[in-house]
Design a protein around this motif. Structure first.
Motif, PDB file in Angstrom:
ATOM      1  N   SER A  52       4.028  -7.675   2.988  1.00 38.01           N
ATOM      2  CA  SER A  52       4.247  -8.394   1.770  1.00 38.01           C
ATOM      3  C   SER A  52       3.201  -7.719   0.747  1.00 38.01           C
ATOM      4  O   SER A  52       2.040  -7.379   1.079  1.00 38.01           O
ATOM      5  CB  SER A  52       3.657  -9.788   2.033  1.00 38.01           C
ATOM      6  N   LEU A  53       3.660  -7.518  -0.576  1.00 39.58           N
ATOM      7  CA  LEU A  53       2.885  -7.105  -1.441  1.00 39.58           C
ATOM      8  C   LEU A  53       2.736  -7.897  -2.647  1.00 39.58           C
ATOM      9  O   LEU A  53       3.540  -8.673  -2.714  1.00 39.58           O
ATOM     10  CB  LEU A  53       3.756  -5.588  -2.197  1.00 39.58           C
ATOM     11  N   GLY A  54       1.592  -7.807  -3.113  1.00 34.46           N
ATOM     12  CA  GLY A  54       1.314  -8.585  -4.409  1.00 34.46           C
ATOM     13  C   GLY A  54       1.328  -7.641  -5.495  1.00 34.46           C
ATOM     14  O   GLY A  54       1.065  -6.523  -5.504  1.00 34.46           O
ATOM     15  N   SER A  55       1.161  -8.334  -6.924  1.00 35.23           N
ATOM     16  CA  SER A  55       1.025  -7.508  -7.970  1.00 35.23           C
ATOM     17  C   SER A  55      -0.476  -6.924  -7.931  1.00 35.23           C
ATOM     18  O   SER A  55      -1.276  -7.275  -7.605  1.00 35.23           O
ATOM     19  CB  SER A  55       1.114  -8.405  -9.269  1.00 35.23           C
ATOM     20  N   MET A  56      -0.537  -5.559  -8.596  1.00 38.86           N
ATOM     21  CA  MET A  56      -1.618  -4.701  -8.388  1.00 38.86           C
ATOM     22  C   MET A  56      -1.894  -3.955  -9.816  1.00 38.86           C
ATOM     23  O   MET A  56      -0.819  -3.897 -10.532  1.00 38.86           O
ATOM     24  CB  MET A  56      -1.560  -3.743  -7.215  1.00 38.86           C
ATOM     25  N   ILE A  57      -3.093  -3.575 -10.061  1.00 41.17           N
ATOM     26  CA  ILE A  57      -3.482  -2.679 -10.983  1.00 41.17           C
ATOM     27  C   ILE A  57      -4.041  -1.556 -10.679  1.00 41.17           C
ATOM     28  O   ILE A  57      -5.174  -1.788  -9.856  1.00 41.17           O
ATOM     29  CB  ILE A  57      -4.394  -3.251 -12.212  1.00 41.17           C
ATOM     30  N   PHE A  58      -3.418  -0.450 -10.930  1.00 34.74           N
ATOM     31  CA  PHE A  58      -4.158   0.892 -10.324  1.00 34.74           C
ATOM     32  C   PHE A  58      -4.798   1.332 -11.508  1.00 34.74           C
ATOM     33  O   PHE A  58      -4.418   1.842 -12.315  1.00 34.74           O
ATOM     34  CB  PHE A  58      -3.008   2.027  -9.901  1.00 34.74           C
ATOM     35  N   TRP A  59      -6.180   1.523 -11.021  1.00 32.95           N
ATOM     36  CA  TRP A  59      -7.172   2.188 -12.263  1.00 32.95           C
ATOM     37  C   TRP A  59      -7.671   3.431 -11.664  1.00 32.95           C
ATOM     38  O   TRP A  59      -8.272   3.451 -10.749  1.00 32.95           O
ATOM     39  CB  TRP A  59      -8.172   1.068 -12.545  1.00 32.95           C
ATOM     40  N   GLY A  60      -7.715   4.255 -12.505  1.00 36.34           N
ATOM     41  CA  GLY A  60      -8.250   5.581 -12.224  1.00 36.34           C
ATOM     42  C   GLY A  60      -7.967   6.722 -13.093  1.00 36.34           C
ATOM     43  O   GLY A  60      -7.036   6.642 -13.782  1.00 36.34           O
ATOM     44  N   PRO A  61      -8.492   7.983 -12.904  1.00 37.96           N
ATOM     45  CA  PRO A  61      -8.342   8.926 -13.812  1.00 37.96           C
ATOM     46  C   PRO A  61      -6.730   9.490 -13.768  1.00 37.96           C
ATOM     47  O   PRO A  61      -6.057   9.223 -12.488  1.00 37.96           O
ATOM     48  CB  PRO A  61      -9.248  10.213 -13.317  1.00 37.96           C
ATOM     49  N   PRO A  62      -6.527  10.624 -14.806  1.00 37.88           N
ATOM     50  CA  PRO A  62      -5.180  11.010 -14.346  1.00 37.88           C
ATOM     51  C   PRO A  62      -4.901  12.068 -13.277  1.00 37.88           C
ATOM     52  O   PRO A  62      -5.924  12.567 -12.706  1.00 37.88           O
ATOM     53  CB  PRO A  62      -4.916  11.861 -15.750  1.00 37.88           C
ATOM     54  N   GLY A  63      -4.027  12.319 -12.886  1.00 38.65           N
ATOM     55  CA  GLY A  63      -3.650  13.060 -11.724  1.00 38.65           C
ATOM     56  C   GLY A  63      -4.112  12.663 -10.425  1.00 38.65           C
ATOM     57  O   GLY A  63      -4.171  13.621  -9.512  1.00 38.65           O
ATOM     58  N   THR A  64      -4.355  11.368 -10.292  1.00 33.42           N
ATOM     59  CA  THR A  64      -4.843  11.028  -8.832  1.00 33.42           C
ATOM     60  C   THR A  64      -3.843  10.361  -7.845  1.00 33.42           C
ATOM     61  O   THR A  64      -4.332   9.756  -7.080  1.00 33.42           O
ATOM     62  CB  THR A  64      -6.127   9.784  -9.191  1.00 33.42           C
ATOM     63  N   GLY A  65      -2.522  10.099  -8.273  1.00 37.43           N
ATOM     64  CA  GLY A  65      -1.626   9.570  -7.539  1.00 37.43           C
ATOM     65  C   GLY A  65      -1.051   8.482  -7.693  1.00 37.43           C
ATOM     66  O   GLY A  65      -0.305   7.932  -7.007  1.00 37.43           O
ATOM     67  N   LYS A  66      -1.435   7.715  -8.972  1.00 35.67           N
ATOM     68  CA  LYS A  66      -0.957   6.379  -9.076  1.00 35.67           C
ATOM     69  C   LYS A  66       0.346   6.209  -9.230  1.00 35.67           C
ATOM     70  O   LYS A  66       0.989   5.348  -8.596  1.00 35.67           O
ATOM     71  CB  LYS A  66      -1.463   5.777 -10.666  1.00 35.67           C
ATOM     72  N   THR A  67       1.171   6.990 -10.029  1.00 38.34           N
ATOM     73  CA  THR A  67       2.813   6.824 -10.001  1.00 38.34           C
ATOM     74  C   THR A  67       3.338   7.150  -8.714  1.00 38.34           C
ATOM     75  O   THR A  67       4.014   6.411  -8.297  1.00 38.34           O
ATOM     76  CB  THR A  67       3.154   7.763 -11.098  1.00 38.34           C
ATOM     77  N   THR A  68       2.935   8.076  -8.017  1.00 37.85           N
ATOM     78  CA  THR A  68       3.402   8.390  -6.823  1.00 37.85           C
ATOM     79  C   THR A  68       3.502   7.351  -5.679  1.00 37.85           C
ATOM     80  O   THR A  68       4.254   7.005  -4.857  1.00 37.85           O
ATOM     81  CB  THR A  68       2.746   9.797  -6.442  1.00 37.85           C
ATOM     82  N   VAL A  69       2.043   6.612  -5.745  1.00 39.18           N
ATOM     83  CA  VAL A  69       1.807   5.616  -4.653  1.00 39.18           C
ATOM     84  C   VAL A  69       2.638   4.347  -4.931  1.00 39.18           C
ATOM     85  O   VAL A  69       3.213   3.888  -3.896  1.00 39.18           O
ATOM     86  CB  VAL A  69       0.442   5.292  -4.606  1.00 39.18           C
ATOM     87  N   ALA A  70       2.827   4.112  -6.334  1.00 34.91           N
ATOM     88  CA  ALA A  70       3.772   3.002  -6.591  1.00 34.91           C
ATOM     89  C   ALA A  70       5.263   3.514  -6.095  1.00 34.91           C
ATOM     90  O   ALA A  70       5.953   2.379  -5.374  1.00 34.91           O
ATOM     91  CB  ALA A  70       3.783   2.838  -8.064  1.00 34.91           C
TER      92      ALA A  70
END
Length: 439
Positions: A52-70
Protein backbone atom coordinates in the motif's frame (compact mmCIF):
# COMPACT_ATOMS: atom_id res chain seq x y z
CA UNK A 1 27.39 -6.60 -12.77
CA UNK A 2 23.64 -6.05 -12.32
CA UNK A 3 20.92 -6.84 -14.84
CA UNK A 4 20.59 -3.10 -15.38
CA UNK A 5 23.99 -2.98 -17.04
CA UNK A 6 23.48 -6.24 -18.91
CA UNK A 7 20.25 -4.95 -20.43
CA UNK A 8 22.05 -1.89 -21.73
CA UNK A 9 24.73 -3.88 -23.55
CA UNK A 10 23.39 -3.71 -27.12
CA UNK A 11 25.08 -0.78 -28.87
CA UNK A 12 21.95 0.29 -30.73
CA UNK A 13 20.03 0.60 -27.49
CA UNK A 14 22.76 2.66 -25.83
CA UNK A 15 23.58 4.88 -28.79
CA UNK A 16 22.73 8.50 -28.18
CA UNK A 17 21.46 7.94 -24.66
CA UNK A 18 23.11 10.02 -21.92
CA UNK A 19 25.10 8.04 -19.41
CA UNK A 20 22.78 9.10 -16.58
CA UNK A 21 19.84 7.58 -18.47
CA UNK A 22 21.69 4.36 -19.24
CA UNK A 23 22.58 3.98 -15.55
CA UNK A 24 19.05 4.65 -14.32
CA UNK A 25 18.28 2.03 -11.63
CA UNK A 26 15.84 -0.75 -12.41
CA UNK A 27 15.01 -1.54 -8.77
CA UNK A 28 14.98 0.37 -5.51
CA UNK A 29 17.95 -1.67 -4.39
CA UNK A 30 20.07 -0.10 -7.14
CA UNK A 31 19.33 3.46 -6.04
CA UNK A 32 22.50 4.99 -4.61
CA UNK A 33 22.70 7.33 -1.63
CA UNK A 34 19.15 7.04 -0.29
CA UNK A 35 19.46 3.90 1.79
CA UNK A 36 17.38 5.47 4.59
CA UNK A 37 14.46 5.30 2.13
CA UNK A 38 15.30 2.47 -0.25
CA UNK A 39 17.28 0.08 1.95
CA UNK A 40 15.79 -3.06 3.46
CA UNK A 41 14.48 -1.12 6.47
CA UNK A 42 13.81 2.07 4.53
CA UNK A 43 10.46 3.84 4.54
CA UNK A 44 9.76 3.17 0.85
CA UNK A 45 10.79 -0.47 1.06
CA UNK A 46 8.39 -0.98 3.93
CA UNK A 47 5.55 0.68 1.98
CA UNK A 48 6.12 -1.64 -0.97
CA UNK A 49 6.27 -4.67 1.31
CA UNK A 50 2.93 -3.66 2.84
CA UNK A 51 1.37 -3.47 -0.63
CA UNK A 52 0.00 0.00 0.00
CA UNK A 53 1.34 3.41 -1.01
CA UNK A 54 0.15 6.79 0.22
CA UNK A 55 0.73 10.22 -1.25
CA UNK A 56 4.23 11.58 -0.66
CA UNK A 57 6.38 14.65 -1.11
CA UNK A 58 9.99 13.98 -2.06
CA UNK A 59 12.13 16.83 -0.76
CA UNK A 60 15.79 17.07 -1.68
CA UNK A 61 18.48 18.58 -3.91
CA UNK A 62 18.65 17.98 -7.68
CA UNK A 63 20.18 14.75 -8.93
CA UNK A 64 19.34 12.64 -5.89
CA UNK A 65 16.92 10.21 -7.57
CA UNK A 66 13.47 11.65 -6.85
CA UNK A 67 12.08 11.04 -10.36
CA UNK A 68 13.70 7.62 -10.66
CA UNK A 69 12.32 6.45 -7.32
CA UNK A 70 8.82 7.59 -8.26
CA UNK A 71 8.97 5.53 -11.47
CA UNK A 72 10.25 2.51 -9.58
CA UNK A 73 7.44 2.79 -7.03
CA UNK A 74 4.85 2.74 -9.79
CA UNK A 75 6.52 -0.23 -11.47
CA UNK A 76 6.87 -2.27 -8.29
CA UNK A 77 3.25 -1.68 -7.25
CA UNK A 78 1.73 -2.04 -10.75
CA UNK A 79 0.35 1.49 -10.68
CA UNK A 80 -0.08 3.52 -13.85
CA UNK A 81 2.59 6.21 -13.98
CA UNK A 82 1.86 9.78 -15.04
CA UNK A 83 4.46 12.54 -14.91
CA UNK A 84 4.00 16.30 -15.21
CA UNK A 85 6.14 19.30 -14.38
CA UNK A 86 4.73 22.30 -12.56
CA UNK A 87 7.01 24.49 -14.69
CA UNK A 88 5.29 23.53 -17.95
CA UNK A 89 1.79 22.49 -16.82
CA UNK A 90 -1.32 24.51 -16.07
CA UNK A 91 -4.92 23.94 -15.00
CA UNK A 92 -5.91 22.41 -18.35
CA UNK A 93 -3.10 19.86 -18.12
CA UNK A 94 -4.12 18.91 -14.59
CA UNK A 95 -7.72 18.37 -15.66
CA UNK A 96 -6.61 16.01 -18.45
CA UNK A 97 -4.42 14.03 -16.07
CA UNK A 98 -7.20 13.77 -13.50
CA UNK A 99 -9.72 12.64 -16.15
CA UNK A 100 -7.33 9.93 -17.37
CA UNK A 101 -6.76 8.77 -13.80
CA UNK A 102 -10.51 8.58 -13.14
CA UNK A 103 -11.00 6.49 -16.29
CA UNK A 104 -8.26 4.09 -15.21
CA UNK A 105 -9.80 3.82 -11.77
CA UNK A 106 -13.14 2.75 -13.24
CA UNK A 107 -11.16 -0.03 -14.94
CA UNK A 108 -9.63 -1.05 -11.63
CA UNK A 109 -6.19 0.53 -11.89
CA UNK A 110 -4.88 3.35 -9.73
CA UNK A 111 -2.52 6.09 -10.94
CA UNK A 112 0.71 7.31 -9.39
CA UNK A 113 0.96 10.95 -10.43
CA UNK A 114 4.49 12.34 -10.22
CA UNK A 115 4.64 16.14 -10.14
CA UNK A 116 8.11 17.58 -10.57
CA UNK A 117 8.83 21.00 -9.02
CA UNK A 118 5.43 20.86 -7.30
CA UNK A 119 6.25 24.01 -5.31
CA UNK A 120 5.94 25.99 -8.55
CA UNK A 121 2.15 25.46 -8.54
CA UNK A 122 0.18 28.28 -6.91
CA UNK A 123 -2.18 27.78 -3.99
CA UNK A 124 -5.27 27.16 -6.14
CA UNK A 125 -3.43 24.64 -8.31
CA UNK A 126 -2.15 22.81 -5.24
CA UNK A 127 -5.68 22.72 -3.83
CA UNK A 128 -6.90 21.03 -7.02
CA UNK A 129 -5.04 17.87 -6.01
CA UNK A 130 -6.99 17.47 -2.78
CA UNK A 131 -10.20 15.85 -4.13
CA UNK A 132 -8.38 13.28 -6.29
CA UNK A 133 -6.05 12.42 -3.41
CA UNK A 134 -8.94 12.01 -0.97
CA UNK A 135 -11.06 9.74 -3.20
CA UNK A 136 -8.06 7.62 -4.25
CA UNK A 137 -8.09 8.63 -7.90
CA UNK A 138 -4.36 9.33 -7.71
CA UNK A 139 -1.49 8.68 -5.39
CA UNK A 140 0.40 11.94 -5.55
CA UNK A 141 4.19 11.96 -5.44
CA UNK A 142 5.46 15.52 -5.58
CA UNK A 143 9.12 16.44 -5.91
CA UNK A 144 10.54 19.70 -4.63
CA UNK A 145 13.94 21.21 -3.93
CA UNK A 146 12.33 23.78 -1.60
CA UNK A 147 11.25 23.34 2.01
CA UNK A 148 7.68 21.95 1.81
CA UNK A 149 6.74 23.66 5.07
CA UNK A 150 7.13 27.03 3.37
CA UNK A 151 6.23 26.25 -0.23
CA UNK A 152 3.28 23.84 -0.05
CA UNK A 153 -0.23 24.32 1.29
CA UNK A 154 -0.93 22.96 4.75
CA UNK A 155 -3.95 21.07 3.38
CA UNK A 156 -1.76 19.29 0.83
CA UNK A 157 0.94 18.52 3.39
CA UNK A 158 -1.62 17.06 5.78
CA UNK A 159 -2.52 14.45 3.15
CA UNK A 160 1.02 13.51 2.15
CA UNK A 161 4.10 12.17 3.89
CA UNK A 162 7.29 14.17 3.41
CA UNK A 163 10.34 12.05 2.63
CA UNK A 164 13.74 13.72 2.56
CA UNK A 165 16.26 12.86 -0.15
CA UNK A 166 19.86 13.56 0.80
CA UNK A 167 22.61 15.03 -1.35
CA UNK A 168 24.82 12.15 -2.43
CA UNK A 169 27.98 11.65 -0.39
CA UNK A 170 31.33 11.43 -2.16
CA UNK A 171 31.29 7.67 -1.53
CA UNK A 172 27.92 7.42 -3.32
CA UNK A 173 29.17 9.56 -6.21
CA UNK A 174 32.24 7.32 -6.44
CA UNK A 175 30.00 4.28 -6.59
CA UNK A 176 28.09 5.83 -9.50
CA UNK A 177 31.29 6.61 -11.37
CA UNK A 178 32.55 3.07 -10.86
CA UNK A 179 29.28 1.77 -12.34
CA UNK A 180 29.78 4.12 -15.28
CA UNK A 181 33.30 2.80 -15.84
CA UNK A 182 31.93 -0.74 -15.83
CA UNK A 183 29.28 0.13 -18.42
CA UNK A 184 31.76 2.04 -20.59
CA UNK A 185 34.38 -0.66 -20.23
CA UNK A 186 37.11 1.90 -19.51
CA UNK A 187 38.40 3.94 -16.60
CA UNK A 188 38.03 7.69 -16.34
CA UNK A 189 41.30 9.27 -17.54
CA UNK A 190 41.94 11.11 -14.29
CA UNK A 191 44.75 11.03 -11.79
CA UNK A 192 43.98 10.71 -8.09
CA UNK A 193 43.68 14.45 -7.42
CA UNK A 194 41.50 15.04 -10.47
CA UNK A 195 39.23 12.16 -9.50
CA UNK A 196 38.80 13.67 -6.02
CA UNK A 197 38.05 17.04 -7.59
CA UNK A 198 35.41 15.52 -9.86
CA UNK A 199 33.66 14.13 -6.79
CA UNK A 200 33.60 17.63 -5.27
CA UNK A 201 32.46 19.22 -8.52
CA UNK A 202 29.41 16.96 -8.56
CA UNK A 203 28.32 18.65 -5.31
CA UNK A 204 26.06 15.80 -4.23
CA UNK A 205 24.29 15.58 -7.61
CA UNK A 206 24.49 12.11 -9.17
CA UNK A 207 23.27 13.25 -12.56
CA UNK A 208 25.87 16.02 -12.61
CA UNK A 209 28.61 13.53 -11.73
CA UNK A 210 27.75 11.28 -14.66
CA UNK A 211 27.50 14.25 -17.03
CA UNK A 212 30.95 15.39 -15.91
CA UNK A 213 32.27 11.87 -16.51
CA UNK A 214 30.92 11.95 -20.06
CA UNK A 215 32.59 15.31 -20.67
CA UNK A 216 35.93 13.90 -19.52
CA UNK A 217 35.69 10.87 -21.78
CA UNK A 218 34.80 13.04 -24.77
CA UNK A 219 37.69 15.41 -24.16
CA UNK A 220 40.47 12.89 -23.48
CA UNK A 221 42.84 11.89 -26.28
CA UNK A 222 44.21 8.38 -26.45
CA UNK A 223 46.44 7.67 -23.48
CA UNK A 224 45.85 11.11 -21.92
CA UNK A 225 45.39 11.40 -18.14
CA UNK A 226 44.02 14.67 -16.73
CA UNK A 227 45.29 16.28 -13.54
CA UNK A 228 43.14 18.59 -11.40
CA UNK A 229 44.17 21.76 -13.28
CA UNK A 230 43.44 20.23 -16.66
CA UNK A 231 40.12 18.85 -15.42
CA UNK A 232 38.94 22.32 -14.46
CA UNK A 233 40.04 23.66 -17.82
CA UNK A 234 38.27 20.88 -19.71
CA UNK A 235 34.92 20.94 -17.94
CA UNK A 236 34.93 24.70 -17.21
CA UNK A 237 33.61 24.17 -13.74
CA UNK A 238 35.25 24.84 -10.40
CA UNK A 239 34.93 22.64 -7.36
CA UNK A 240 32.50 24.17 -4.85
CA UNK A 241 34.05 25.83 -1.83
CA UNK A 242 31.53 23.96 0.25
CA UNK A 243 28.73 21.48 -0.18
CA UNK A 244 25.51 23.51 -0.26
CA UNK A 245 23.63 20.71 1.45
CA UNK A 246 26.10 19.97 4.22
CA UNK A 247 28.10 21.55 7.05
CA UNK A 248 30.00 24.16 5.01
CA UNK A 249 26.74 25.72 3.84
CA UNK A 250 25.30 25.96 7.34
CA UNK A 251 28.57 27.16 8.85
CA UNK A 252 28.85 30.08 6.44
CA UNK A 253 25.22 31.16 6.62
CA UNK A 254 25.50 31.03 10.42
CA UNK A 255 28.62 33.18 10.26
CA UNK A 256 26.89 35.67 7.95
CA UNK A 257 23.80 35.90 10.15
CA UNK A 258 25.80 36.38 13.34
CA UNK A 259 28.04 38.99 11.74
CA UNK A 260 24.96 41.01 10.77
CA UNK A 261 23.48 40.54 14.24
CA UNK A 262 26.81 41.61 15.74
CA UNK A 263 26.82 44.84 13.66
CA UNK A 264 30.03 43.92 11.80
CA UNK A 265 29.48 44.92 8.14
CA UNK A 266 33.00 43.93 7.07
CA UNK A 267 32.71 40.35 8.33
CA UNK A 268 29.18 40.13 6.94
CA UNK A 269 30.37 41.18 3.47
CA UNK A 270 33.20 38.67 3.63
CA UNK A 271 30.86 35.75 4.31
CA UNK A 272 28.34 36.97 1.76
CA UNK A 273 31.11 37.12 -0.86
CA UNK A 274 32.31 33.63 0.06
CA UNK A 275 28.83 32.20 -0.41
CA UNK A 276 28.41 33.90 -3.78
CA UNK A 277 31.84 32.64 -4.81
CA UNK A 278 30.84 29.10 -3.84
CA UNK A 279 27.79 29.24 -6.10
CA UNK A 280 25.14 29.63 -3.41
CA UNK A 281 21.59 30.14 -4.67
CA UNK A 282 21.05 33.95 -4.63
CA UNK A 283 17.38 33.51 -3.73
CA UNK A 284 18.42 31.58 -0.64
CA UNK A 285 20.70 34.45 0.39
CA UNK A 286 17.91 36.92 -0.28
CA UNK A 287 15.54 34.97 1.96
CA UNK A 288 18.12 34.86 4.73
CA UNK A 289 18.67 38.64 4.56
CA UNK A 290 14.91 39.16 4.88
CA UNK A 291 14.91 36.84 7.87
CA UNK A 292 17.72 38.85 9.49
CA UNK A 293 15.75 42.04 8.93
CA UNK A 294 12.69 40.75 10.78
CA UNK A 295 14.46 38.71 13.45
CA UNK A 296 17.38 40.89 14.51
CA UNK A 297 16.36 44.44 13.51
CA UNK A 298 12.59 44.42 13.46
CA UNK A 299 10.99 47.73 14.30
CA UNK A 300 14.22 49.27 15.55
CA UNK A 301 14.53 50.22 11.87
CA UNK A 302 11.37 49.46 9.85
CA UNK A 303 13.25 50.26 6.63
CA UNK A 304 15.43 47.16 7.08
CA UNK A 305 12.70 44.83 5.80
CA UNK A 306 11.91 47.21 2.93
CA UNK A 307 15.56 47.31 1.85
CA UNK A 308 16.03 43.53 2.16
CA UNK A 309 12.98 42.95 -0.04
CA UNK A 310 14.12 45.63 -2.48
CA UNK A 311 17.49 43.87 -2.79
CA UNK A 312 15.72 40.68 -3.80
CA UNK A 313 13.68 42.57 -6.41
CA UNK A 314 16.81 44.30 -7.70
CA UNK A 315 18.55 40.96 -8.11
CA UNK A 316 15.55 39.59 -10.00
CA UNK A 317 15.76 42.62 -12.31
CA UNK A 318 19.54 42.77 -12.81
CA UNK A 319 20.54 39.12 -12.51
CA UNK A 320 24.08 37.97 -11.80
CA UNK A 321 26.64 39.37 -11.24
CA UNK A 322 25.24 42.94 -11.21
CA UNK A 323 22.43 42.06 -8.83
CA UNK A 324 24.86 40.76 -6.21
CA UNK A 325 25.69 44.37 -5.35
CA UNK A 326 22.08 44.87 -4.21
CA UNK A 327 22.51 42.05 -1.70
CA UNK A 328 25.80 43.57 -0.57
CA UNK A 329 24.08 46.93 0.00
CA UNK A 330 21.29 45.29 1.99
CA UNK A 331 23.83 43.30 3.99
CA UNK A 332 25.72 46.45 5.02
CA UNK A 333 22.47 48.25 5.85
CA UNK A 334 21.31 45.41 8.09
CA UNK A 335 24.68 45.13 9.81
CA UNK A 336 24.78 48.87 10.59
CA UNK A 337 21.10 49.18 11.61
CA UNK A 338 20.05 49.35 15.29
CA UNK A 339 19.21 45.87 16.53
CA UNK A 340 16.07 44.58 18.23
CA UNK A 341 14.52 41.15 18.63
CA UNK A 342 11.54 42.54 20.55
CA UNK A 343 8.97 41.64 17.87
CA UNK A 344 10.59 38.21 17.44
CA UNK A 345 10.30 37.53 21.18
CA UNK A 346 6.80 39.02 21.34
CA UNK A 347 5.56 36.75 18.56
CA UNK A 348 7.04 33.67 20.25
CA UNK A 349 5.33 34.64 23.51
CA UNK A 350 2.03 35.32 21.73
CA UNK A 351 2.28 31.96 19.95
CA UNK A 352 2.71 30.16 23.28
CA UNK A 353 -0.27 32.03 24.70
CA UNK A 354 -2.35 31.16 21.65
CA UNK A 355 -1.57 27.46 22.09
CA UNK A 356 -2.42 27.58 25.79
CA UNK A 357 -5.59 29.68 25.43
CA UNK A 358 -6.71 28.82 21.92
CA UNK A 359 -10.28 27.97 22.93
CA UNK A 360 -11.09 31.31 24.60
CA UNK A 361 -13.52 33.63 22.83
CA UNK A 362 -12.74 37.32 22.39
CA UNK A 363 -14.74 39.61 24.71
CA UNK A 364 -18.29 40.14 23.48
CA UNK A 365 -18.01 43.92 23.16
CA UNK A 366 -15.58 43.61 20.22
CA UNK A 367 -17.62 40.96 18.36
CA UNK A 368 -20.04 41.96 15.59
CA UNK A 369 -23.73 41.14 16.02
CA UNK A 370 -25.20 40.46 12.56
CA UNK A 371 -28.23 38.55 13.96
CA UNK A 372 -30.89 39.39 16.54
CA UNK A 373 -29.84 36.42 18.67
CA UNK A 374 -26.28 37.72 18.84
CA UNK A 375 -27.54 41.19 19.78
CA UNK A 376 -29.63 39.61 22.53
CA UNK A 377 -26.48 37.87 23.73
CA UNK A 378 -24.80 41.29 24.14
CA UNK A 379 -22.47 40.89 21.17
CA UNK A 380 -21.03 44.31 20.34
CA UNK A 381 -22.60 46.05 23.33
CA UNK A 382 -20.37 48.62 24.98
CA UNK A 383 -17.88 48.81 22.13
CA UNK A 384 -16.36 52.27 21.74
CA UNK A 385 -15.24 53.35 18.29
CA UNK A 386 -11.71 54.59 18.94
CA UNK A 387 -11.83 57.34 16.31
CA UNK A 388 -14.72 58.96 18.21
CA UNK A 389 -12.78 59.00 21.49
CA UNK A 390 -10.34 61.65 22.79
CA UNK A 391 -6.88 61.03 21.33
CA UNK A 392 -8.53 58.36 19.09
CA UNK A 393 -8.03 55.93 21.96
CA UNK A 394 -10.76 54.24 24.01
CA UNK A 395 -8.54 52.21 26.32
CA UNK A 396 -10.79 49.15 26.14
CA UNK A 397 -9.51 45.64 26.80
CA UNK A 398 -9.39 43.34 23.78
CA UNK A 399 -8.08 40.12 25.36
CA UNK A 400 -10.39 37.22 26.28
CA UNK A 401 -11.81 37.94 29.72
CA UNK A 402 -10.32 34.78 31.26
CA UNK A 403 -6.85 35.77 30.14
CA UNK A 404 -6.76 39.36 31.29
CA UNK A 405 -4.35 41.83 29.75
CA UNK A 406 -1.01 40.45 28.57
CA UNK A 407 2.19 42.13 27.46
CA UNK A 408 4.21 40.37 24.78
CA UNK A 409 5.90 43.29 23.03
CA UNK A 410 8.49 45.20 25.05
CA UNK A 411 10.42 47.51 22.71
CA UNK A 412 13.95 48.56 23.66
CA UNK A 413 14.88 52.20 24.09
CA UNK A 414 16.83 52.47 20.81
CA UNK A 415 16.22 53.11 17.14
CA UNK A 416 12.69 53.71 15.93
CA UNK A 417 11.40 51.53 18.77
CA UNK A 418 12.30 54.34 21.19
CA UNK A 419 9.34 56.24 19.69
CA UNK A 420 7.11 53.16 19.82
CA UNK A 421 8.00 52.69 23.49
CA UNK A 422 6.89 56.26 24.22
CA UNK A 423 3.58 55.69 22.42
CA UNK A 424 2.91 52.46 24.30
CA UNK A 425 3.71 54.08 27.64
CA UNK A 426 1.39 56.99 26.78
CA UNK A 427 -1.45 54.61 25.85
CA UNK A 428 -0.83 52.58 29.01
CA UNK A 429 -1.32 55.75 31.10
CA UNK A 430 -4.54 56.59 29.23
CA UNK A 431 -5.78 53.02 29.56
CA UNK A 432 -5.22 53.15 33.30
CA UNK A 433 -7.05 56.46 33.55
CA UNK A 434 -10.00 55.19 31.49
CA UNK A 435 -10.09 51.64 32.81
CA UNK A 436 -13.62 50.41 33.28
CA UNK A 437 -15.14 53.02 30.96
CA UNK A 438 -16.96 51.22 28.24
CA UNK A 439 -15.85 47.64 28.80
Amino acid sequence: MSDLFASDAPEKQAAGRPLADRLRPATLGEVVGQEHLTGEEGALSRMIASGSLGSMIFWGPPGTGKTTVARLLAGQTELAFEQISAIFSGVADLKKVFESARLRRTNGRQTLLFVDEIHRFNRAQQDSFLPVMEDGTVILVGATTENPSFELNAALLSRARVLTFQALSEDSILQLLERAETVEGRALPLDEDARAMLLRMADGDGRAALTLGEEVWRAARTGEIFDAVMLQRIVQRRAPVYDKGQDGHYNLISALHKSVRGSDPDAALYYLARMFDAGEDPLYLGRRLVRMAVEDIGLADPQALVIANAAKDAYDYLGSPEGELAFAQACVYLATAPKSNAVYNAFKAATRAAKENGSLLPPKHILNAPTKLMKDEAYGQGYQYDHDQPDAFSGQDYFPEKMGRQQFYDPPDRGFERDLKKRLEYWARLRKERSGSGT
